[in-house]
Design an enzyme around this catalytic site. Structure first.
Site, PDB file in Angstrom:
ATOM      1  N   ASP A  30       0.126  -1.086 -10.534  1.00 35.06           N
ATOM      2  CA  ASP A  30      -0.747  -0.109 -11.575  1.00 35.06           C
ATOM      3  C   ASP A  30      -1.098   1.267 -11.174  1.00 35.06           C
ATOM      4  O   ASP A  30      -1.072   1.352 -10.009  1.00 35.06           O
ATOM      5  CB  ASP A  30      -1.406  -1.167 -12.503  1.00 35.06           C
ATOM      6  N   ASP A  37      -4.228   1.690 -10.658  1.00 37.69           N
ATOM      7  CA  ASP A  37      -5.433   1.856  -9.502  1.00 37.69           C
ATOM      8  C   ASP A  37      -4.612   1.657  -8.206  1.00 37.69           C
ATOM      9  O   ASP A  37      -4.981   1.912  -7.442  1.00 37.69           O
ATOM     10  CB  ASP A  37      -6.122   0.584  -9.973  1.00 37.69           C
ATOM     11  N   ASP A  97      -1.390  -3.314  -6.119  1.00 40.90           N
ATOM     12  CA  ASP A  97      -0.769  -3.830  -7.423  1.00 40.90           C
ATOM     13  C   ASP A  97       0.043  -2.671  -8.013  1.00 40.90           C
ATOM     14  O   ASP A  97      -0.043  -1.371  -7.582  1.00 40.90           O
ATOM     15  CB  ASP A  97      -1.943  -3.696  -8.399  1.00 40.90           C
ATOM     16  N   GLU A 137      -4.765  -5.068  -1.608  1.00 35.94           N
ATOM     17  CA  GLU A 137      -5.639  -4.629  -2.494  1.00 35.94           C
ATOM     18  C   GLU A 137      -6.455  -5.943  -3.276  1.00 35.94           C
ATOM     19  O   GLU A 137      -5.708  -6.812  -3.536  1.00 35.94           O
ATOM     20  CB  GLU A 137      -5.294  -3.947  -3.491  1.00 35.94           C
TER      21      GLU A 137
END
Ligand code: 0RA
Length: 658
Positions: free
Chosen positions: A501, A503, A499, A426
């Protein structure tokens, strides 16, 4: 108690058999992790299901007890207790202690040979610290107990019961010496029980967790596969009521339920003897042939498609199709990489003939449904042709051609797929670190910009226009959809690195959805992995530690003698405090990685990419039904079920151990 001297040579041999199971448990149950642990319960339940298939049982109850043991009880005939003529011991003892003894009686019913199922309850017994069995039969209650497979005394009569009250109660405590974890998960067990109840409509299965709060569920589906298909399509828009086809052909019971939705993907689950055949096989190909022939014949006969003008392919006839196929095979041959592909050739024609006949009849009798289906399939064919045009166009621009790998791919130098892996990363900045940090011999890096397209909502031609998706397809180099050929994949491991998180988790889900729908074989053959980057870096002087979750972080801090109590506040993960920076407590600095991009190449290599030290999660399809449900719910049109699902399953989505 039985004195040692009372054991005959035979008994010793029996225990040797079980000892072999304890020495090599993985050979019998696959592995000794959580997955193998849950297989123990499935194995016991399978025996009750067999009893139900033979027509003697309609109630099964699974209880996770307070002490962590599991009880499975059923109202079948009860395991026989009389003295076995050859073994000269109670049949119950034989079933519980001799490998594969279950099938030696009159139980030639659809038992599975091979794979993880059907190994026999004796395997469960061997891998249990203790096991207790109660049998109700002939108005009496019998009992026997075992430790690590060895009987603790003979079968005893311990009471009386009503003559017509029969059944088997098996309680076992998985052995901590064998398993890496012995904690049963309610949801994992419940999911399988629900599936079994859909597949066997006469049975009621209850499951209860006595450990905390007594969570429980009862599964009984009068409609069987029809309800299964409705459940799978819960958040899709169906075009008609499910179609149900059933019959026995050449001694093979065949059952199919199917329903078209306005979706663009195909979703067919197939089962043999209640076992999900993730790799398909002869029953699935028989079904596909029958579906194509029945619909095509009907459409041409009724002039719904003009012959010669537009030719519909099998793929067109499966767009938007949700189906469940369940067959019962007396001696199944399982093949394939994960032994989940049915090999028996006679089953192909049995399914094909039966489904063709009955589906053709249905279409004749339900012309309005037939028309809707043909219209849907015609649109699919038109979109496919449009997509091919787009693809040809793209190919001319070299975008999808294997010979022309995507520009941002940093490929590895060796070309043997078996030893190569690709990290799909990503973001460009993390991609940059990964490119610098990798071992360029065997690791390729493909950075992605932003989010990829949600394939659950897009037509194939739109999907093929998406740059990120194009890059993935050409980097992997094995095609897509019906043309996908797993053996052409340029890498043996596809590792998704996003990541830690929200997203990142969304992007990971989008990627997995794409792979699941268009390159599914990568998942069924175990080639897809999820990278596990650390969440924290903890530094004390020259020493450096990485923590992959909050628990690990706290443990490290404890070791470094940063007081846990006082530290609680200080080491809070509150974003405001730690975001983007370091925090120091008593000379120990803790930084929380906000994204992969914050790690320098060396750190990324050390923690996440070095095969010697990293952990990667393999993506498996433990339950195809659950996988479909997860992707459809997460990616489909309906917002409300998605929100509810994410709230309930946040932890699973993170692991995506679907
Ligand atoms: C052997 C023979 C028979 C039944 C069973 C085993 C049996 C095993 C299990 C395991 C869990 N529940 C079970 N229920 C039955 C046939 C018994 C007969 O002929 O009466």
């Amino acid at each position: 108690m039985v004195k040692k001297s009372e054991y005959s040579a035979k008994n010793i041999n029996v225990l040797k058999g079980l000892e072999a199971v304890r020495k090599r448990p993985a050979m019998y149950i696959g592995d000794v992790s959580s997955r193998g642990l849950h297989h123990l319960v499935n194995e016991v339940v399978d025996n009750s299901i067999d009893e139900a298939l033979a027509g003697y049982c309609d109630r099964i109850e699974v209880i996770i007890n307070k002490d962590g043991s599991v009880t499975v009880n059923d109202n079948g005939r009860g395991i026989p207790v009389d003295i076995h003529p050859i073994e000269k011991r109670s049949a119950l003892e034989v079933v519980m202690t001799v490998l594969h003894a279950g099938g030696k009686f009159d139980k030639a019913t659809y038992k599975v040979s091979g794979g993880l199922h059907g190994v026999g309850v004796s395997v469960v017994n061997a891998l249990s610290e203790w096991m207790k069995v109660v049998v109700k039969r002939d108005g009496k209650v019998y009992f026997q107990e075992y430790r690590r497979g060895a009987p603790q005394g003979n079968v005893k009569e311990i009471g009386k019961t009503k003559k017509n009250e029969t059944g088997t109660f098996i309680t076992f405590m998985p052995d901590k010496e064998i398993f890496t974890t012995t904690e049963f998960k309610f949801d994992t067990l419940a999911q399988r029980m629900r599936e079994l109840a859909y597949l066997n409509k006469t049975i009621t299965i209850k499951i209860r967790d006595e450990r905390n709060g007594g969570e429980e569920a009862t599964y009984h589906f009068k409609g069987g596969l029809v309800e299964f298909v409705k459940y799978l399509n819960e958040s899709r828009t169906p075009l008609h009521k499910p179609i149900y086809v059933e019959g026995i052909k050449d001694n093979t019971p065949v059952e199919v339920a199917l329903q078209y939705t306005d979706n663009y993907t195909e979703n067919i689950l197939s089962y043999v003897n209640n076992i999900n055949t993730a790799e398909g096989g002869t029953h699935l190909s028989g079904f596909k042939t029958a579906l194509t022939r029945a619909l095509n014949n009907y459409a041409i006969k009724n002039k719904l498609i003009k012959e010669g003008k537009l030719t519909l392919t099998g793929e067109d006839f499966r767009e938007g199709l949700t189906a469940v196929i369940s067959v019962k095979v007396a001696e199944p041959q399982f093949e394939g990489q994960t032994k989940t592909k049915l090999g028996n050739s006679e089953i192909r024609s049995a399914v094909e003939i039966l489904v063709f006949e009955k589906l053709s009849d249905f279409l004749e009798e339900n012309p309005s449904v037939a028309k809707k289906i043909i219209e849907k399939c015609t649109r699919a064919a038109e979109a496919r042709l449009a997509a091919r045009k787009a693809r040809d166009l793209a190919r001319r621009k070299n975008a999808l051609d294997n010979m022309n790998l995507p520009g941002k791919l940093a490929d590895c130098s060796i070309s043997d797929p078996e030893h190569c892996e690709i990290y799909i990363v990503e973001g460009d900045s993390a991609g940059g670190s990964a490119k610098q940090g990798r071992d360029r011999q065997f690791q390729a890096i493909l950075p992605l910009k932003g989010k990829i397209l949600n394939v659950e909502k897009a037509k194939i031609n739109k999907i093929l226009e998406n740059n990120e998706i194009k890059a993935i397809i050409s980097a992997i180099g094995a095609g897509i959809g019906a043309d996908f050929d797993e053996s052409k994949a340029r890498y043996g491991k596809i590792i998704l690195m996003t990541d830690a998180d929200i997203d990142g988790s969304h992007i990971r889900t989008l990627l997995l959805t794409f792979i699941y729908r268009y390159m599914k074989d990568l998942i069924t053959t175990g080639k897809v992995y999820i990278a596990q980057p650390p969440l924290y870096r903890i530094k004390k002087g020259k020493e450096e530690f990485y923590a992959f979750n909050d628990k690990e972080r706290d443990e490290i801090l404890k070791r470094l003698k940063v007081n846990g109590k006082k530290g609680k506040e200080e080491i809070s993960t509150d974003k405001e405090e730690i975001d983007g920076g370091e925090e120091k407590i008593k000379g120990v600095s803790i930084s929380r990685y906000k994204g992969l991009g914050e790690m320098n190449p060396e750190q990324l290599w050390q923690t996440t990419m070095n095969p010697e030290t990293r952990t990667v999660l393999q993506v498996t399809i433990e339950s195809a039904a659950a996988a479909d449900k997860i992707f459809e719910t997460l990616m489909g049109d309906d917002v409300e079920p998605r929100r509810a699902f994410i709230e309930k399953n946040a932890k699973y989505v993170r692991n995506l151990d679907v």
